[in-house]
Write a protein that holds these residues in place. Sequence first.
Motif, PDB file in Angstrom:
ATOM      1  N   MET A 371       0.830  -1.207   0.000  1.00  0.00           N
ATOM      2  CA  MET A 371       0.000   0.000   0.000  1.00  0.00           C
ATOM      3  C   MET A 371       0.864   1.255   0.000  1.00  0.00           C
ATOM      4  O   MET A 371       0.506   2.269  -0.598  1.00  0.00           O
ATOM      5  CB  MET A 371      -0.932  -0.010   1.210  1.00  0.00           C
ATOM      6  CG  MET A 371      -1.936   1.148   1.226  1.00  0.00           C
ATOM      7  SD  MET A 371      -3.152   1.049   2.566  1.00  0.00           S
ATOM      8  CE  MET A 371      -2.151   1.511   3.970  1.00  0.00           C
ATOM      9  N   ALA A 432      -5.656   7.034   3.215  1.00  0.00           N
ATOM     10  CA  ALA A 432      -5.968   5.735   3.819  1.00  0.00           C
ATOM     11  C   ALA A 432      -6.932   5.924   4.977  1.00  0.00           C
ATOM     12  O   ALA A 432      -6.891   6.936   5.685  1.00  0.00           O
ATOM     13  CB  ALA A 432      -4.700   5.040   4.304  1.00  0.00           C
ATOM     14  N   ASP A 453      -6.645   1.705   1.566  1.00  0.00           N
ATOM     15  CA  ASP A 453      -6.468   2.807   0.626  1.00  0.00           C
ATOM     16  C   ASP A 453      -7.834   3.206   0.067  1.00  0.00           C
ATOM     17  O   ASP A 453      -8.504   2.415  -0.607  1.00  0.00           O
ATOM     18  CB  ASP A 453      -5.544   2.367  -0.523  1.00  0.00           C
ATOM     19  CG  ASP A 453      -5.172   3.529  -1.440  1.00  0.00           C
ATOM     20  OD1 ASP A 453      -5.838   4.576  -1.373  1.00  0.00           O
ATOM     21  OD2 ASP A 453      -4.216   3.384  -2.230  1.00  0.00           O
ATOM     22  N   THR A 455      -8.305   6.197  -1.721  1.00  0.00           N
ATOM     23  CA  THR A 455      -8.072   7.326  -2.631  1.00  0.00           C
ATOM     24  C   THR A 455      -9.097   7.353  -3.755  1.00  0.00           C
ATOM     25  O   THR A 455      -9.691   8.393  -4.057  1.00  0.00           O
ATOM     26  CB  THR A 455      -6.653   7.249  -3.213  1.00  0.00           C
ATOM     27  OG1 THR A 455      -5.717   7.167  -2.140  1.00  0.00           O
ATOM     28  CG2 THR A 455      -6.354   8.479  -4.053  1.00  0.00           C
TER      29      THR A 455
END
Length: 653
Positions: A371, A432, A453, A455
């Motif tokens: 990640m 995150a 994550d 995003t």
Amino acid sequence: MTSSWNALAVLLLALAGFVGFDLHVSHAAIEAQERQRLMQLAGMVEANLSSRLQSTSNALDSIRRDLPELLLPRRDMSALNQRLQSMIAGMTGMTGVRSLSVVSRDGDLIASNRSDFLGLNFREAERYQAMRRGGDPNLLYVSNPFLSPDGVSSLAVGKVVLDAKGELKGYVSAVLDPDYFSVLLESVLYALDMRAALIHGDGQGVFQVPDSEGVAGMNFANTPSVLFTRHIQSGLRSSLQEGMAVPTGRHSLAVLSSIQPTITPSNKFLVISLSRQLPAIYHDWERQSWIKLALFGAIAGVASLGWLAIQWRQRAYAQLRHSHEAESSLADERLRESEERFRKLFEDTVQAVLLLENDRCTAANQAALAMHGMERLDQWVGRSLSELSPLFQPDGQPSADKAAQLARAALEQGACEFEWTFLRPDGQAFIAHLVVTLIQQGGQALLHVVGTDITEQKKAREQVEFLAYHDALTGLPNRVLGQDRLQQALEVAKRQRNGLAVLYLDLDKFKYVNDSYGHAVGDALLKGVAMRLSLCLRAEDTVCRLSGDEFMAVLPEVLAYPQVSNLCVRILSELGAPFELEGVQLFTSFSIGVALYPQDGSDSETLMLNADTALYEAKKAGHNLYRVFEPAMNVKLLHYVETCEALRLALER
């Protein structure tokens, strides 16, 4: 001997209690996270749909203002049909609308953007009967789901039209676009088992994605145990429900939110349902639980064997010394295997997991390294969250201070969760979602961090919010955002005693471009016009698209007429240059109407109305001209309207 076994039993019970508590905490954390996530997504969809219903209601209001006159016998509806077509083509606040129609008092469809619908009769239709019975001009009437004339499952909203005596003259209706709802509902799906559905307030299913169970047309109102019925009985606008989902037959967790226009009252409401199957939510937890239970069993077995070995050694130490050493060696090997299994469980889990001691990382699994774009464990170990983050978080707080504050909160409260912005080694930022839990290991307080994550989810949410306030074709602010910017600029101008200018700009003969070259060239022309307008204005100015070929510019800190005059001349010059579009060279002209604050109005509605009046004078005078509002223009316009009305009355007599 008995007391020793009792002590071992107490220890194993304590260990079992610890494992059970850990499983309970992780189960509760998963449930809380899923509930919050579903509530956030439901809130986003609710806000979008409520705003969309309100903008559709506003558009229907703008149509029906002219209808009492147009609904008179033997009136030509071609102009109204063209207006409805231009509203749908220009998407002026009409995102999510498939068609606009005007129905007479007798149920005949007399005007529509769809020419193939003209002449149809809706006298027996449920939505016509509902509005005829209600007759309230202030209500937005929401129909039951129905099949449109072209065979598409649809919903319609409408408003009644009354004459001056309060008698029913007909109604205006907008059929909502199912494709818009499908795209919106699909945008919030994040798991294969997730379902997003739109249900009518009377209980009839409208849409579901994915709809492998055939929810469209299903009725949920007659079964007391159905999640929809329980939501209605709760009386809440949004509620979390858990139980058996009728379409899937699976135990599910669902968020249901009732949706109505943000301002206008409606006779019925819609319900949005976002649900996940509980077996899928807890699948990973159940798997990890079995592993932990198996590990506990192994530890209990090893402990029992070790205790037996100690007791045996006490009874016959001399005779069984060699046997005891072998047994001890076997216990050590099993312990090492147990530790190895625990280590692999930590490393192989699909979620990013970290262990923090004194705010610094002591362990990280492969998912955490992946990640963060790292290849080696030593890139993480020994470093703090703030060292792998930008200097400041998006809220403006220094990363180091915020990381220390959140670590203290986790140590004091036992757990916390939050969003955090990291930097990968290549400088790429990502967001995150972190769940931090306090654990004890060897008497030392450690922070167990699980990260995801998010995003792409954040980007998708921002895109939905952007489209709610911007024109999809040009990227400019839409009417709603443009009016908000004008209101803000007015408030600043009033406080600072500054001037302000509002420009209405209209592309001359734009319909000719669409009819002659097609909508693709027309769309490309609008994009080019938007770009040139933006280049003509200052950074603090605002330009927005009001309708198909009409734009508005808000210019703060405009102190004198010459400043506006020079800008208008420049705009007409820039837009007068030819456009090279799709292999076609087009020459255009613009008409501009100008209203100045404070002399032409002190509120946004008056300034926009006067700028529109000045635009009318500019178009009447010719093409490629601008006019600044003068009070005499309103007198001329009023005289024109009164003359037309007098001629109409004379013709009727």
